[in-house]
Design a protein around this motif. Structure first.
Motif, PDB file in Angstrom:
ATOM      1  N   UNK A  85       0.836  -1.198   0.000  1.00 32.05           N
ATOM      2  CA  UNK A  85       0.000   0.000   0.000  1.00 32.05           C
ATOM      3  C   UNK A  85       0.871   1.249   0.000  1.00 32.05           C
ATOM      4  N   UNK A  86       1.930   1.250   0.789  1.00 29.68           N
ATOM      5  CA  UNK A  86       2.825   2.404   0.835  1.00 29.68           C
ATOM      6  C   UNK A  86       3.550   2.596  -0.493  1.00 29.68           C
ATOM      7  N   UNK A  87       3.932   1.496  -1.139  1.00 32.74           N
ATOM      8  CA  UNK A  87       4.571   1.591  -2.443  1.00 32.74           C
ATOM      9  C   UNK A  87       3.623   2.209  -3.463  1.00 32.74           C
ATOM     10  N   UNK A  88       2.367   1.847  -3.391  1.00 28.91           N
ATOM     11  CA  UNK A  88       1.393   2.366  -4.343  1.00 28.91           C
ATOM     12  C   UNK A  88       1.013   3.806  -4.025  1.00 28.91           C
ATOM     13  N   UNK A  89       1.126   4.202  -2.769  1.00 31.96           N
ATOM     14  CA  UNK A  89       0.932   5.603  -2.415  1.00 31.96           C
ATOM     15  C   UNK A  89       2.011   6.446  -3.094  1.00 31.96           C
ATOM     16  N   UNK A  90       3.202   5.899  -3.229  1.00 34.07           N
ATOM     17  CA  UNK A  90       4.279   6.599  -3.932  1.00 34.07           C
ATOM     18  C   UNK A  90       3.915   6.822  -5.396  1.00 34.07           C
ATOM     19  N   UNK A  91       3.139   5.926  -5.982  1.00 32.92           N
ATOM     20  CA  UNK A  91       2.672   6.126  -7.362  1.00 32.92           C
ATOM     21  C   UNK A  91       1.820   7.379  -7.457  1.00 32.92           C
ATOM     22  N   UNK A  92       0.944   7.555  -6.487  1.00 33.28           N
ATOM     23  CA  UNK A  92       0.065   8.724  -6.475  1.00 33.28           C
ATOM     24  C   UNK A  92       0.909   9.993  -6.376  1.00 33.28           C
ATOM     25  N   UNK A  93       1.924   9.942  -5.526  1.00 30.50           N
ATOM     26  CA  UNK A  93       2.809  11.091  -5.389  1.00 30.50           C
ATOM     27  C   UNK A  93       3.565  11.367  -6.686  1.00 30.50           C
ATOM     28  N   UNK A  94       3.785  10.336  -7.499  1.00 30.01           N
ATOM     29  CA  UNK A  94       4.443  10.484  -8.803  1.00 30.01           C
ATOM     30  C   UNK A  94       3.497  11.016  -9.871  1.00 30.01           C
ATOM     31  N   UNK A  95       2.209  11.135  -9.545  1.00 31.66           N
ATOM     32  CA  UNK A  95       1.255  11.650 -10.515  1.00 31.66           C
ATOM     33  C   UNK A  95       0.467  10.585 -11.246  1.00 31.66           C
ATOM     34  N   UNK A  96       0.461   9.371 -10.712  1.00 36.65           N
ATOM     35  CA  UNK A  96      -0.307   8.266 -11.290  1.00 36.65           C
ATOM     36  C   UNK A  96      -1.594   8.116 -10.492  1.00 36.65           C
ATOM     37  N   UNK A  97      -2.726   8.038 -11.174  1.00 33.52           N
ATOM     38  CA  UNK A  97      -4.018   7.840 -10.506  1.00 33.52           C
ATOM     39  C   UNK A  97      -4.318   6.347 -10.435  1.00 33.52           C
ATOM     40  N   UNK A  98      -4.819   5.900  -9.290  1.00 35.62           N
ATOM     41  CA  UNK A  98      -5.232   4.509  -9.123  1.00 35.62           C
ATOM     42  C   UNK A  98      -6.753   4.497  -9.071  1.00 35.62           C
ATOM     43  N   UNK A  99      -7.362   3.801  -9.996  1.00 38.01           N
ATOM     44  CA  UNK A  99      -8.822   3.747 -10.089  1.00 38.01           C
ATOM     45  C   UNK A  99      -9.276   2.297  -9.910  1.00 38.01           C
ATOM     46  N   UNK A 100     -10.379   2.130  -9.188  1.00 38.21           N
ATOM     47  CA  UNK A 100     -10.936   0.800  -8.983  1.00 38.21           C
ATOM     48  C   UNK A 100     -12.303   0.718  -9.649  1.00 38.21           C
ATOM     49  N   UNK A 101     -12.613  -0.445 -10.174  1.00 36.30           N
ATOM     50  CA  UNK A 101     -13.881  -0.637 -10.869  1.00 36.30           C
ATOM     51  C   UNK A 101     -15.045  -0.913  -9.930  1.00 36.30           C
ATOM     52  N   UNK A 102     -14.758  -1.387  -8.716  1.00 32.13           N
ATOM     53  CA  UNK A 102     -15.846  -1.776  -7.823  1.00 32.13           C
ATOM     54  C   UNK A 102     -16.174  -0.748  -6.751  1.00 32.13           C
ATOM     55  N   UNK A 103     -15.500   0.406  -6.734  1.00 32.55           N
ATOM     56  CA  UNK A 103     -15.801   1.438  -5.748  1.00 32.55           C
ATOM     57  C   UNK A 103     -15.879   2.794  -6.441  1.00 32.55           C
ATOM     58  N   UNK A 104     -16.694   3.693  -5.912  1.00 33.90           N
ATOM     59  CA  UNK A 104     -16.831   4.998  -6.558  1.00 33.90           C
ATOM     60  C   UNK A 104     -15.643   5.928  -6.329  1.00 33.90           C
ATOM     61  N   UNK A 105     -14.853   5.673  -5.293  1.00 35.05           N
ATOM     62  CA  UNK A 105     -13.748   6.597  -5.003  1.00 35.05           C
ATOM     63  C   UNK A 105     -12.466   6.116  -5.668  1.00 35.05           C
ATOM     64  N   UNK A 106     -11.668   7.068  -6.066  1.00 32.74           N
ATOM     65  CA  UNK A 106     -10.382   6.798  -6.693  1.00 32.74           C
ATOM     66  C   UNK A 106      -9.287   7.354  -5.795  1.00 32.74           C
TER      67      UNK A 106
END
Length: 72
Positions: A46-67
């Motif tokens: 989860x922390x590694x993927x938070x670094x993606x967000x900080x890099x400007x990458x959006x993480x979107x999920x198909x089963x939840x309304x929030x991104x």
């Protein structure tokens, strides 16, 4: 598009397709997953993927309304 099918719990440590996908992401890209728990198997991931967000990458999920993006 990248995909993996893992059938053994011990195999979750090695996810070569996910690694390739993450290595190719850059600013402005969207990483789309079915469920967030398919992407993040541990707090460390989860922390590694938070670094993606900080890099400007959006993480979107198909089963939840929030991104998970840096815009929120």
């Amino acid at each position: 598009m990248y995909g993996e099918q893992i059938t053994e719990i011990s195999a979750y440590k090695e996810r070569p397709e996910l690694s390739k996908c993450l290595d190719n992401l850059s600013v402005g890209d969207n990483l789309v997953v079915h469920k967030l728990n398919r992407l993040e198997r541990s707090m460390v991931e989860m922390l590694e993927h938070t670094a993606l967000i900080e890099r400007g990458v959006a993480i979107k999920t198909l089963n939840t309304p929030s991104d998970r993006t840096s815009e929120h």
